[in-house]
Scaffold this motif. Structure first.
Motif, PDB file in Angstrom:
ATOM      1  N   ASP A  68     -17.734 -45.683 129.307  1.00 60.57           N
ATOM      2  CA  ASP A  68     -16.860 -45.031 128.332  1.00 60.57           C
ATOM      3  C   ASP A  68     -17.596 -44.787 127.017  1.00 60.57           C
ATOM      4  O   ASP A  68     -17.512 -43.696 126.434  1.00 60.57           O
ATOM      5  N   ASP A  79     -11.364 -40.262 124.852  1.00 60.81           N
ATOM      6  CA  ASP A  79     -10.280 -40.042 125.817  1.00 60.81           C
ATOM      7  C   ASP A  79     -10.649 -39.097 126.947  1.00 60.81           C
ATOM      8  O   ASP A  79      -9.810 -38.336 127.447  1.00 60.81           O
ATOM      9  N   TRP A  81     -12.828 -40.564 129.484  1.00 64.64           N
ATOM     10  CA  TRP A  81     -13.208 -41.497 130.545  1.00 64.64           C
ATOM     11  C   TRP A  81     -12.336 -42.743 130.475  1.00 64.64           C
ATOM     12  O   TRP A  81     -11.983 -43.167 129.365  1.00 64.64           O
ATOM     13  N   PRO A  82     -11.952 -43.312 131.609  1.00 64.36           N
ATOM     14  CA  PRO A  82     -12.286 -42.947 132.993  1.00 64.36           C
ATOM     15  C   PRO A  82     -11.618 -41.636 133.418  1.00 64.36           C
ATOM     16  O   PRO A  82     -10.448 -41.408 133.099  1.00 64.36           O
ATOM     17  N   ARG A  84     -10.470 -40.567 136.266  1.00 65.02           N
ATOM     18  CA  ARG A  84      -9.296 -40.641 137.141  1.00 65.02           C
ATOM     19  C   ARG A  84      -8.036 -41.020 136.353  1.00 65.02           C
ATOM     20  O   ARG A  84      -6.928 -40.797 136.828  1.00 65.02           O
ATOM     21  N   GLU A  85      -8.187 -41.579 135.166  1.00 67.83           N
ATOM     22  CA  GLU A  85      -7.034 -41.934 134.340  1.00 67.83           C
ATOM     23  C   GLU A  85      -6.719 -40.879 133.291  1.00 67.83           C
ATOM     24  O   GLU A  85      -5.596 -40.822 132.780  1.00 67.83           O
ATOM     25  N   LYS A  86      -7.691 -40.035 132.953  1.00 68.77           N
ATOM     26  CA  LYS A  86      -7.548 -39.112 131.829  1.00 68.77           C
ATOM     27  C   LYS A  86      -7.445 -37.646 132.218  1.00 68.77           C
ATOM     28  O   LYS A  86      -7.042 -36.808 131.411  1.00 68.77           O
ATOM     29  N   TYR A  87      -7.821 -37.309 133.452  1.00 69.03           N
ATOM     30  CA  TYR A  87      -8.017 -35.903 133.791  1.00 69.03           C
ATOM     31  C   TYR A  87      -6.765 -35.052 133.650  1.00 69.03           C
ATOM     32  O   TYR A  87      -6.836 -33.850 133.360  1.00 69.03           O
ATOM     33  N   GLN A  88      -5.581 -35.630 133.826  1.00 67.08           N
ATOM     34  CA  GLN A  88      -4.353 -34.840 133.777  1.00 67.08           C
ATOM     35  C   GLN A  88      -4.050 -34.312 132.380  1.00 67.08           C
ATOM     36  O   GLN A  88      -3.255 -33.382 132.227  1.00 67.08           O
ATOM     37  N   SER A  89      -4.692 -34.859 131.354  1.00 65.38           N
ATOM     38  CA  SER A  89      -4.494 -34.366 129.985  1.00 65.38           C
ATOM     39  C   SER A  89      -5.678 -33.528 129.499  1.00 65.38           C
ATOM     40  O   SER A  89      -5.720 -33.141 128.326  1.00 65.38           O
TER      41      SER A  89
END
Length: 295
Positions: A68, A79, A81-82, A84-89
């Motif tokens: 990170d 904001d 990385w990661p 898989r946790e952040k990609y939707q935004s």
């Protein structure tokens, strides 16, 4: 794993045309995550980001132990990385930035060994960065082409706008000259014009650079074109507020459309003139070291 082939045109695409099958930002987010998740599971990011082992714990990759922090230091933004946790935004800029970042850090593993203790899983080694990048590009070939106005991930790892139909060879072929001034200006202009987020002002500078290249080779153009045709090339740039600003210039026009047309027109003209100069052989001045034909 082999390159993903370009899919054939299925019924809907044949009926409605390629413009009907476009991706939006939500699609691009999901495509990015899907590609990352698959390649991560296949060990393509172990070399860079490391792996977890039941015996050794977390084993860092070459970016270090805190991915990170590395991402923030490299991309100068929080904001992301990661993934898989952040990609939707992710915004469009974020998606394209992360595609380029992952391209720089992907490597195809050449071997894997299963660590069966406590079902630890596969450990990967013998990484090939070139093969990894090639396969990574192949996964984004069609999605980027069909996103927005059309994009591509170049071999240099940059997301660039797609050229007009029929212009791909013009952008990839090396101009037939050894003149560093010509080559550097053409390369810089092309990169500036096509890069994601380029402004109208940056595109104007790119067109001006190509007009300057035409000025640089002007003493030799009259051997390739009629005098009137040669002067008209410069008049276009001079009359539309690109090179020499004055009260008589035309400034009220659709710059986005016009700049795209004139950029590729200039680029094509420069290449055509250099090819003709090369065929003529020996007519280039010391300023234009055109390569001589071997024919």
């Amino acid at each position: 794993m082999t390159d993903i082939p370009r899919p054939r045109a299925y019924y809907s695409a044949r009926k409605n045309g390629p413009q009907e099958a476009r991706f939006d930002l939500d699609d691009m987010r999901e495509i990015l995550f899907s590609a990352y998740a698959y390649l991560e599971g296949a060990g393509y990011f172990v070399d860079a980001f490391g792996y977890d082992c039941v015996d050794e714990g977390y084993v860092p990759g070459f970016v270090g132990g805190n991915i990170d922090v590395f991402v923030r230091m490299t991309l100068l933004k929080k904001d992301l990385w990661p993934l898989r946790e952040k990609y939707q935004s992710y915004s469009e800029d974020d998606c394209f930035t992360m595609i380029e970042f992952l391209y720089d850090h992907v490597s195809k593993p050449g071997s894997k060994n299963f660590h069966d203790w406590n079902n630890c899983g596969y450990h990967y080694s013998e990484f090939d960065r070139d093969l990894g990048r090639k396969e990574f590009r192949s996964r984004f070939l069609v999605p980027l082409e069909r996103y927005g106005e059309g994009w591509e991930l170049t071999e240099a790892g940059e997301v660039m706008s797609l050229p007009p139909s029929g212009m791909t060879t013009l952008l990839t072929a090396r101009p037939p000259t050894n003149d560093k001034t010509v080559l550097d200006r053409m390369m810089d202009a092309t990169s500036r014009f096509r890069r994601h987020g380029s402004t109208i002002k940056e595109r104007e500078v790119a067109v001006r650079d190509l007009a300057d290249v035409l000025e640089w080779i002007k003493p030799h153009i009259n051997m390739a074109l009629m005098n009137k045709d040669s002067s008209d090339l410069y008049n276009i740039a001079n009359q539309f507020g690109i090179r020499h600003l004055n009260q008589n210039q035309k400034l009220e026009y659709d710059k986005a459309v016009w700049l795209s047309w004139i950029f590729y027109h200039y680029l094509n003209t420069i290449n055509a003139c250099l090819h003709i100069m090369k065929r003529q052989g020996g007519n280039a001045s010391p300023g234009i070291a055109a390569t001589k034909s071997r024919e």
